[in-house]
Design a protein around this motif. Structure first.
Motif, short mmCIF file in Angstrom:
data_model
loop_
_atom_site.label_atom_id
_atom_site.label_comp_id
_atom_site.label_asym_id
_atom_site.label_seq_id
_atom_site.Cartn_x
_atom_site.Cartn_y
_atom_site.Cartn_z
N ASP A 1 6.71 -23.72 -39.12
CA ASP A 1 7.97 -22.97 -39.18
C ASP A 1 8.20 -22.19 -37.88
N ILE A 2 7.14 -21.66 -37.31
CA ILE A 2 7.27 -20.97 -36.03
C ILE A 2 7.65 -21.97 -34.95
N PHE A 3 7.05 -23.13 -34.96
CA PHE A 3 7.40 -24.17 -33.99
C PHE A 3 8.89 -24.50 -34.09
N ARG A 4 9.36 -24.72 -35.33
CA ARG A 4 10.78 -25.06 -35.51
C ARG A 4 11.69 -23.93 -35.05
N ALA A 5 11.32 -22.69 -35.38
CA ALA A 5 12.14 -21.55 -34.97
C ALA A 5 12.15 -21.41 -33.45
N SER A 6 11.03 -21.69 -32.81
CA SER A 6 10.94 -21.53 -31.35
C SER A 6 11.71 -22.60 -30.60
N LYS A 7 12.11 -23.67 -31.27
CA LYS A 7 12.95 -24.69 -30.62
C LYS A 7 14.29 -24.11 -30.20
N LYS A 8 14.68 -23.02 -30.84
CA LYS A 8 15.98 -22.39 -30.56
C LYS A 8 15.87 -21.32 -29.47
N PHE A 9 14.67 -21.06 -28.98
CA PHE A 9 14.51 -20.07 -27.93
C PHE A 9 15.16 -20.61 -26.64
N PRO A 10 15.60 -19.73 -25.76
CA PRO A 10 16.23 -20.18 -24.51
C PRO A 10 15.28 -21.03 -23.65
N GLU A 11 15.86 -21.92 -22.89
CA GLU A 11 15.09 -22.81 -22.01
C GLU A 11 14.23 -22.01 -21.03
N ASN A 12 14.73 -20.86 -20.57
CA ASN A 12 13.96 -20.07 -19.60
C ASN A 12 12.72 -19.43 -20.20
N PHE B 1 8.07 -21.70 -20.76
CA PHE B 1 6.70 -21.48 -20.30
C PHE B 1 6.24 -20.04 -20.54
N GLY B 2 7.04 -19.28 -21.25
CA GLY B 2 6.71 -17.90 -21.57
C GLY B 2 6.51 -17.75 -23.06
N LEU B 3 7.45 -17.09 -23.68
CA LEU B 3 7.34 -16.76 -25.09
C LEU B 3 7.20 -17.99 -25.98
N THR B 4 7.99 -19.01 -25.71
CA THR B 4 7.92 -20.22 -26.54
C THR B 4 6.52 -20.82 -26.53
N SER B 5 5.97 -20.99 -25.36
CA SER B 5 4.63 -21.56 -25.21
C SER B 5 3.58 -20.67 -25.87
N LEU C 1 11.93 -11.05 -31.93
CA LEU C 1 12.94 -10.24 -32.62
C LEU C 1 13.69 -9.36 -31.64
N GLU C 2 12.96 -8.65 -30.79
CA GLU C 2 13.60 -7.73 -29.84
C GLU C 2 14.49 -8.46 -28.83
N CYS C 3 14.13 -9.69 -28.51
CA CYS C 3 14.95 -10.49 -27.59
C CYS C 3 16.10 -11.19 -28.31
N GLU C 4 16.16 -10.99 -29.63
CA GLU C 4 17.18 -11.57 -30.49
C GLU C 4 17.13 -13.10 -30.53
N TYR C 5 15.90 -13.64 -30.48
CA TYR C 5 15.71 -15.08 -30.60
C TYR C 5 15.54 -15.49 -32.06
N ILE C 6 15.14 -14.53 -32.89
CA ILE C 6 15.04 -14.76 -34.34
C ILE C 6 15.73 -13.60 -35.05
N SER C 7 16.19 -13.87 -36.25
CA SER C 7 16.85 -12.83 -37.03
C SER C 7 15.80 -11.91 -37.67
N LYS C 8 16.26 -10.78 -38.13
CA LYS C 8 15.37 -9.84 -38.83
C LYS C 8 14.83 -10.48 -40.09
N LYS C 9 15.64 -11.28 -40.76
CA LYS C 9 15.20 -11.96 -41.98
C LYS C 9 14.06 -12.93 -41.68
N VAL C 10 14.20 -13.73 -40.64
CA VAL C 10 13.15 -14.68 -40.25
C VAL C 10 11.91 -13.91 -39.82
#
Length: 110
Positions: A2-13, A16-20, A68-77
């Motif tokens: 589920d984290i992998f799927r959610a991280s697919k929506k993280f920004p391209e930049n 190599f940072g947060l997503t990885s 959460l703080e970067c607004e890549y995921i919702s508070k609910k997630v």
């Protein structure tokens, strides 16, 4: 996963940072449990791997805080993932404190 799927929506930049980082730490929880369980006959090894898994679980929680703080995921997630991570932490703590309960039968009786 589920984290992998959610991280697919993280920004391209963040690739190599947060997503990885969040993918690596969340996967490492599972791999450490698997490694420890395979050698569960050795208490010290089992405890060490369960402790490593707990450390990776804690790291994943930190990355969730950033997401959460970067607004890549919702508070609910975030709340769902955090609740699940805390439960994993409790289970790992039980494994560390009670390794004998996880030995099971390691001898093939056939």
């Amino acid at each position: 996963m589920d984290i992998f799927r959610a991280s697919k929506k993280f920004p391209e930049n963040e690739k190599f940072g947060l997503t990885s980082q969040i993918r690596r730490s969340s996967r490492s929880v599972c791999s450490n449990i698997g490694e420890g369980y395979r050698k569960r006959i050795y208490n010290a090894h089992f405890i060490s791997k369960a402790s490593d898994a707990d450390m990776e679980n804690s790291e994943t929680q930190v990355w969730l805080d950033f997401a959460l703080e970067c607004e890549y995921i919702s508070k609910k997630v975030y709340d769902e993932f955090t609740t699940r991570s805390e439960e994993v932490g409790r289970l790992l703590n039980h494994m560390v404190e009670n390794p004998e309960k996880y030995k099971g039968s390691l001898i093939n009786k056939n």
